[in-house]
Write a protein that holds these residues in place. Structure first.
Motif, PDB file in Angstrom:
ATOM      1  N   ALA A 191      30.359  32.379  31.644  1.00  0.00           N
ATOM      2  CA  ALA A 191      30.555  33.199  32.841  1.00  0.00           C
ATOM      3  C   ALA A 191      30.846  32.337  34.065  1.00  0.00           C
ATOM      4  N   ALA A 192      30.108  31.236  34.205  1.00  0.00           N
ATOM      5  CA  ALA A 192      30.338  30.349  35.345  1.00  0.00           C
ATOM      6  C   ALA A 192      31.718  29.711  35.269  1.00  0.00           C
ATOM      7  N   TYR A 193      32.202  29.470  34.060  1.00  0.00           N
ATOM      8  CA  TYR A 193      33.511  28.860  33.874  1.00  0.00           C
ATOM      9  C   TYR A 193      34.641  29.855  34.141  1.00  0.00           C
ATOM     10  N   MET A 194      34.452  31.103  33.692  1.00  0.00           N
ATOM     11  CA  MET A 194      35.519  32.088  33.759  1.00  0.00           C
ATOM     12  C   MET A 194      35.555  32.861  35.077  1.00  0.00           C
ATOM     13  N   ARG A 195      34.421  33.022  35.717  1.00  0.00           N
ATOM     14  CA  ARG A 195      34.375  33.846  36.931  1.00  0.00           C
ATOM     15  C   ARG A 195      35.339  33.363  38.022  1.00  0.00           C
ATOM     16  N   PRO A 196      35.430  32.041  38.317  1.00  0.00           N
ATOM     17  CA  PRO A 196      36.394  31.604  39.333  1.00  0.00           C
ATOM     18  C   PRO A 196      37.828  31.954  38.978  1.00  0.00           C
ATOM     19  N   LYS A 197      38.164  31.950  37.705  1.00  0.00           N
ATOM     20  CA  LYS A 197      39.517  32.323  37.287  1.00  0.00           C
ATOM     21  C   LYS A 197      39.771  33.799  37.585  1.00  0.00           C
ATOM     22  N   MET A 198      38.772  34.632  37.294  1.00  0.00           N
ATOM     23  CA  MET A 198      38.894  36.051  37.588  1.00  0.00           C
ATOM     24  C   MET A 198      39.026  36.287  39.094  1.00  0.00           C
ATOM     25  N   LEU A 199      38.225  35.570  39.893  1.00  0.00           N
ATOM     26  CA  LEU A 199      38.249  35.782  41.341  1.00  0.00           C
ATOM     27  C   LEU A 199      39.534  35.271  41.981  1.00  0.00           C
ATOM     28  N   LYS A 200      40.191  34.317  41.355  1.00  0.00           N
ATOM     29  CA  LYS A 200      41.480  33.875  41.880  1.00  0.00           C
ATOM     30  C   LYS A 200      42.506  35.002  41.793  1.00  0.00           C
ATOM     31  N   VAL A 201      42.414  35.799  40.735  1.00  0.00           N
ATOM     32  CA  VAL A 201      43.323  36.938  40.571  1.00  0.00           C
ATOM     33  C   VAL A 201      42.837  38.131  41.373  1.00  0.00           C
ATOM     34  N   PHE A 202      41.526  38.389  41.325  1.00  0.00           N
ATOM     35  CA  PHE A 202      40.949  39.557  41.992  1.00  0.00           C
ATOM     36  C   PHE A 202      39.781  39.120  42.889  1.00  0.00           C
ATOM     37  N   PRO A 203      40.059  38.543  44.040  1.00  0.00           N
ATOM     38  CA  PRO A 203      38.973  38.063  44.907  1.00  0.00           C
ATOM     39  C   PRO A 203      38.032  39.174  45.374  1.00  0.00           C
TER      40      PRO A 203
END
Length: 440
Positions: A323-335
């Protein structure tokens, strides 16, 4: 965060995924005990094994299927749930082996593979949230130019589903993000709940007479005119063997295992967002995927969670905190999702071959041993195609499509079992660096 996030990525049970938490049936098949005799023994209870079993049973052959853990335990039950046209990447590279018509047939089979999933779901009335609609996302203008070429080629192949190119100003029709400069809608691809599909197909196989055993890892194989497949408590005697283990072959055939690289792929699922908020992210409820080497893919679940995946790891090691690894990737698309809870994180191994074409064939020195592996991210549809082709070959109906795959040579990854993943990780790191500076 939810306590489910603290569960291990791998165990003898299903990954602690959104899929496992929302299954709509339980199978609970017993481990193999004693001796079974069959026309075909299949090792692997994912999409490849299940669909080979269904196709063989329909042809009147007796089948025993062995799964080391639970049905859909591997990539079949853990993947992003995207059902996307095509098999392989850059199939033109095989023209010198199978000819231009062979290349064309591979492309047509990539379209047929999705239809096979559609037919399977309809025939057995499998409740797996099958939803049509997909969009390729362009990260740079060159990708959009490539989509235009793809569209023209698909239309030349007689593709009957809607294809539509999107310019930058139209992207909000499909995704609530400013990260992309174009896209291509494909209404012949879509998304589904993969674990419910696998469980539904297992139930269908059982209904057709397939004997299915879970928690039955194979310990030893004796080859010959009659193949003997041993487990801790049982034995299967069969005329033919299918190895459908993909990234989890685990040394059952070292030569075959050297041709597939297990690579980690990971998914997170948010808390339910509610229909209004979910549709602001993905207005038409499509599956979406970008074009980068370390690609992002995402979609909505039936209960309006965002399922966000990617982060393919070639190192053979899972992130300590997915989750810690993937969450920033998700937030880059959907801040705007910064306040959203992550309810599930999970991952597992997918199988990748050096030339990115699924490896469907028979062992040259053991003609009654067949295999299917290395789907390189197109596993939901390509596995169903593999099952059809393997069953045709085993039933003596080979000639053409199975042979096309079987003719293509596949390189053994250098470095052996312990060094091939680190070597490839270095190579992919270099390729991502070139991508970052605009050289690819």
């Amino acid at each position: 965060m939810n306590a489910r996030l603290n569960q291990p990525v791998h165990s003898d049970q299903h990954a602690a995924s959104y899929y496992a938490a929302s299954v709509n049936r339980q199978l609970a098949q017993p481990p193999l005990s004693g001796e079974q005799v069959a026309d075909v023994c299949i090792v692997g209870g994912g999409f490849s094994g299940l669909n080979t079993a269904i196709e063989l049973a329909k042809k009147g052959l007796s089948v025993v299927l062995l799964e080391a853990h639970l049905i859909g335990w591997g990539a079949s039950g853990r993947n992003g749930g995207q059902l996307i046209r095509g098999v392989g990447h850059g199939v033109e590279q095989f023209e010198n082996v199978i000819g231009s018509e062979g290349v064309r047939q591979l492309k047509l089979m990539g379209l047929e593979a999705v239809e096979l999933v559609r037919q399977r779901v309809e025939e057995f009335q499998i409740d797996c949230d099958l939803t049509w609609g997909y969009c390729d996302l362009a990260n740079k203008p060159a990708h959009l130019e490539g989509f235009a070429e793809d569209k023209a080629e698909l239309e030349s192949l007689g593709y009957r589903h809607e294809l539509r190119l999107l310019q930058p100003g139209q992207m909000r029709e499909v995704v609530g993000s400013d990260q992309y400069c174009g896209g291509m809608i494909d209404m012949g691809s879509g998304h589904l709940h993969p674990l419910n599909l696998a469980l539904g197909e297992a139930a269908a196989a059982i209904g057709l007479g397939v004997k299915l055993f879970e928690k039955s890892p194979v310990t030893r194989i004796e080859h010959g005119a009659e193949i003997k497949v041993h487990t801790a408590q049982g034995l299967v005697r069969a005329k033919n063997l299918v190895l459908a283990c993909n990234a989890y072959l685990n040394g059952l055939d070292p030569n075959l295992g050297g041709k597939v690289l297990p690579a980690g792929s990971y998914v997170i699922a948010t808390e339910p967002l509610g229909a209004e908020r979910a549709r602001k992210l993905i207005p038409q409820n499509m599956a979406l995927c970008d074009q980068r080497v370390a690609l992002d893919y995402y979609r909505l679940s039936a209960d309006n969670r965002l399922l966000f995946g990617g982060a393919c790891h070639y190192s053979g090691r899972d992130p300590a905190d997915i989750a810690a690894y993937m969450r920033p990737k998700m937030l880059k698309v959907f801040p705007e999702l910064a306040d959203v809870r992550i309810d599930f994180q999970w991952g597992g191994m997918i199988g990748i071959g050096a030339n990115r074409l699924p490896q469907i064939g028979r062992l040259k020195d053991k003609p009654n041993v067949f295999h299917a592996q290395a789907y390189a991210g197109h596993g939901v549809n390509a596995t169903h195609l593999a099952g059809k082709l393997l069953a045709e070959a085993i039933a003596g109906q080979a000639g053409g499509h199975f042979d096309l795959f079987d003719k293509v040579p596949h390189m053994t990854f250098p470095g052996g079992r312990y060094f091939r993943s680190p070597l490839l990780a270095l190579g992919m790191g270099w390729y991502r660096l070139k991508e970052a500076v605009g050289l690819v």
